[in-house]
Design a protein around this motif. Sequence first.
Motif, PDB file in Angstrom:
ATOM      1  N   GLY A 172       0.823  -1.191   0.000  1.00 53.40           N
ATOM      2  CA  GLY A 172       0.000   0.000   0.000  1.00 53.40           C
ATOM      3  C   GLY A 172       0.861   1.246   0.000  1.00 53.40           C
ATOM      4  N   PHE A 173       2.060   1.118   0.533  1.00 48.37           N
ATOM      5  CA  PHE A 173       3.048   2.184   0.489  1.00 48.37           C
ATOM      6  C   PHE A 173       4.410   1.572   0.774  1.00 48.37           C
ATOM      7  CE2 PHE A 173       2.342   1.835   4.939  1.00 48.37           C
ATOM      8  CZ  PHE A 173       3.424   2.400   5.595  1.00 48.37           C
TER       9      PHE A 173
ATOM     10  N   VAL B 138       4.502   9.246   0.945  1.00 46.59           N
ATOM     11  CA  VAL B 138       3.453   8.699   0.096  1.00 46.59           C
ATOM     12  C   VAL B 138       2.198   9.551   0.252  1.00 46.59           C
ATOM     13  CG1 VAL B 138       2.709   7.106   1.928  1.00 46.59           C
ATOM     14  CG2 VAL B 138       2.158   6.591  -0.459  1.00 46.59           C
ATOM     15  N   ASP B 139       1.444   9.684  -0.815  1.00 42.93           N
ATOM     16  CA  ASP B 139       0.155  10.376  -0.783  1.00 42.93           C
ATOM     17  C   ASP B 139      -0.955   9.342  -0.741  1.00 42.93           C
ATOM     18  OD1 ASP B 139       0.967  13.187  -0.976  1.00 42.93           O
ATOM     19  OD2 ASP B 139       1.725  12.637  -2.947  1.00 42.93           O
ATOM     20  N   PHE B 140      -1.660   9.247   0.393  1.00 45.63           N
ATOM     21  CA  PHE B 140      -2.761   8.314   0.552  1.00 45.63           C
ATOM     22  C   PHE B 140      -4.044   8.921  -0.009  1.00 45.63           C
ATOM     23  CE2 PHE B 140      -0.512   6.476   4.481  1.00 45.63           C
ATOM     24  CZ  PHE B 140      -0.037   5.385   3.768  1.00 45.63           C
ATOM     25  N   GLN B 141      -4.850   8.070  -0.591  1.00 48.20           N
ATOM     26  CA  GLN B 141      -6.160   8.477  -1.063  1.00 48.20           C
ATOM     27  C   GLN B 141      -7.221   8.091  -0.037  1.00 48.20           C
ATOM     28  OE1 GLN B 141      -6.499  10.314  -3.893  1.00 48.20           O
ATOM     29  NE2 GLN B 141      -4.251  10.210  -3.858  1.00 48.20           N
ATOM     30  N   PRO B 142      -8.325   8.842   0.086  1.00 44.85           N
ATOM     31  CA  PRO B 142      -9.408   8.427   0.992  1.00 44.85           C
ATOM     32  C   PRO B 142      -9.860   7.006   0.662  1.00 44.85           C
ATOM     33  CG  PRO B 142      -9.791  10.646   0.162  1.00 44.85           C
ATOM     34  CD  PRO B 142      -8.631  10.107  -0.612  1.00 44.85           C
ATOM     35  N   GLY B 143     -10.259   6.283   1.684  1.00 40.68           N
ATOM     36  CA  GLY B 143     -10.671   4.907   1.476  1.00 40.68           C
ATOM     37  C   GLY B 143      -9.514   3.922   1.497  1.00 40.68           C
ATOM     38  N   LEU B 144      -8.397   4.323   2.071  1.00 39.97           N
ATOM     39  CA  LEU B 144      -7.223   3.462   2.164  1.00 39.97           C
ATOM     40  C   LEU B 144      -7.615   2.101   2.738  1.00 39.97           C
ATOM     41  CD1 LEU B 144      -4.001   3.562   2.007  1.00 39.97           C
ATOM     42  CD2 LEU B 144      -4.129   4.084   4.459  1.00 39.97           C
ATOM     43  N   PRO B 145      -7.223   0.996   2.109  1.00 41.04           N
ATOM     44  CA  PRO B 145      -7.611  -0.335   2.614  1.00 41.04           C
ATOM     45  C   PRO B 145      -7.076  -0.595   4.019  1.00 41.04           C
ATOM     46  CG  PRO B 145      -6.717  -0.490   0.383  1.00 41.04           C
ATOM     47  CD  PRO B 145      -6.457   0.908   0.854  1.00 41.04           C
ATOM     48  N   ARG B 146      -7.833  -1.305   4.818  1.00 41.15           N
ATOM     49  CA  ARG B 146      -7.401  -1.653   6.172  1.00 41.15           C
ATOM     50  C   ARG B 146      -6.175  -2.548   6.169  1.00 41.15           C
ATOM     51  NH1 ARG B 146     -10.018  -1.243  10.781  1.00 41.15           N
ATOM     52  NH2 ARG B 146      -9.392  -3.345  11.405  1.00 41.15           N
ATOM     53  N   GLU B 147      -5.932  -3.221   5.063  1.00 40.90           N
ATOM     54  CA  GLU B 147      -4.775  -4.107   4.980  1.00 40.90           C
ATOM     55  C   GLU B 147      -3.451  -3.344   5.113  1.00 40.90           C
ATOM     56  OE1 GLU B 147      -8.235  -6.102   3.670  1.00 40.90           O
ATOM     57  OE2 GLU B 147      -7.367  -4.225   2.917  1.00 40.90           O
TER      58      GLU B 147
ATOM     59  N   PHE C 147      -3.814   3.840  10.080  1.00 41.25           N
ATOM     60  CA  PHE C 147      -3.905   5.084   9.312  1.00 41.25           C
ATOM     61  C   PHE C 147      -5.366   5.526   9.203  1.00 41.25           C
ATOM     62  CE2 PHE C 147      -0.217   2.639   7.855  1.00 41.25           C
ATOM     63  CZ  PHE C 147       0.793   3.535   8.146  1.00 41.25           C
ATOM     64  N   GLU C 148      -5.986   5.760  10.351  1.00 41.90           N
ATOM     65  CA  GLU C 148      -7.431   6.001  10.380  1.00 41.90           C
ATOM     66  C   GLU C 148      -7.796   7.344   9.762  1.00 41.90           C
ATOM     67  OE1 GLU C 148      -8.374   5.352  14.470  1.00 41.90           O
ATOM     68  OE2 GLU C 148      -8.273   3.156  14.265  1.00 41.90           O
ATOM     69  N   ARG C 149      -7.009   8.378  10.040  1.00 41.03           N
ATOM     70  CA  ARG C 149      -7.324   9.692   9.462  1.00 41.03           C
ATOM     71  C   ARG C 149      -7.131   9.683   7.946  1.00 41.03           C
ATOM     72  NH1 ARG C 149      -5.268  15.632  11.585  1.00 41.03           N
ATOM     73  NH2 ARG C 149      -6.432  16.854  10.051  1.00 41.03           N
ATOM     74  N   ALA C 150      -6.042   9.065   7.492  1.00 44.25           N
ATOM     75  CA  ALA C 150      -5.808   8.976   6.054  1.00 44.25           C
ATOM     76  C   ALA C 150      -6.916   8.178   5.373  1.00 44.25           C
ATOM     77  CB  ALA C 150      -4.451   8.333   5.777  1.00 44.25           C
ATOM     78  N   ARG C 151      -7.446   7.175   6.085  1.00 44.27           N
ATOM     79  CA  ARG C 151      -8.538   6.381   5.502  1.00 44.27           C
ATOM     80  C   ARG C 151      -9.771   7.257   5.264  1.00 44.27           C
ATOM     81  NH1 ARG C 151      -7.946   2.480   8.598  1.00 44.27           N
ATOM     82  NH2 ARG C 151      -6.705   1.402   7.026  1.00 44.27           N
ATOM     83  N   MET C 152     -10.010   8.190   6.174  1.00 43.67           N
ATOM     84  CA  MET C 152     -11.183   9.059   6.040  1.00 43.67           C
ATOM     85  C   MET C 152     -10.937  10.216   5.076  1.00 43.67           C
ATOM     86  SD  MET C 152     -12.675   9.314   9.940  1.00 43.67           S
ATOM     87  CE  MET C 152     -11.142   9.994  10.596  1.00 43.67           C
TER      88      MET C 152
END
Length: 297
Positions: free
Chosen positions: A15-16, A42-51, A105-110
């Motif tokens: 994922g990164f 790395v630039d995370f997109q919203p909806g980052l997988p929990r994996e 990465f809970e904030r990045a996920r949102m």
Amino acid sequence: MLELVIEQRRKDLGGFEVGRVLPFARRRMVGPFVFFDHMGPVDFQPGLPREVDVRPHPHIGLSTITYLFEGEIMHRDSVGSEQPIRPGEVNWMTAGRGITHSERFERARMEGGRMNGIQAWVALPGREEETDPGFIHYGVEDLPVIEDGGAWGRLVAGEAFGVRSRVKTHSPMFYVHWELAEGARVELPADHAERAAYVVSGTVEAEGQSFGEGRMLVFAAGQPAVLTALAPSIVVAVGGEPLGPRFIEWNFVSSSKERIEQAKADWRAGRMKLPDLDSGEFIPLPPDPAARPNPMS
């Protein structure tokens, strides 16, 4: 005097990427620092997988230091801590006789966003290897700032340049985050036996050679260690007094091979408590007995 240059080895986490610097075949430790990873950038997109999250896993015999330049990570552990870490702060977790934790990465996920930071492990001195586990979070106000011309520095941990960080350490060491304007010149503390500087971004010059992002410069003891920024640069400098050899397998660090075997058996048998505030999932012990430590562990 330069003793060695270590180039990061990129590792894909599904994922990164992280850049592994320590341990290195020709240099296992720098002072008490036994592990050093550059997370991202790395630039995370919203909806980052929990994996992509790092599920609960164990440690013994060390302290972990998480320090971010950008982004946010949620830490949970088996002593009851739940603490987001943000840029310029310090999450200092002491494993001692045993602790488990997760990093998510809970904030990045949102929201998405950029992630860039350093995770390091510091081996504990022999008398402290079996100390009680614990966790302390330090805010920006706890970390002294050093400014000199075009050099701005934050003393993340330890003592250097006549100031001391409020972060509680277990052996003599230093950890400095430097931001350097082009032409700025800095010198690593001379009163520590082992010293290194890692180029997070930009380009620096040392002993007439230029070094870019992803390289750690290890300096000889008792010799001048001077860096000059050839462009705006971010540098992390670390070092301290050597603690003697350490064995490292998966997420375990110890001066004793037998203690690592006991920790492996305890994790395999489920005898190490998981974080109460996290889900019941965990990372199993790798089947390979020569497994390297996990990035972001």
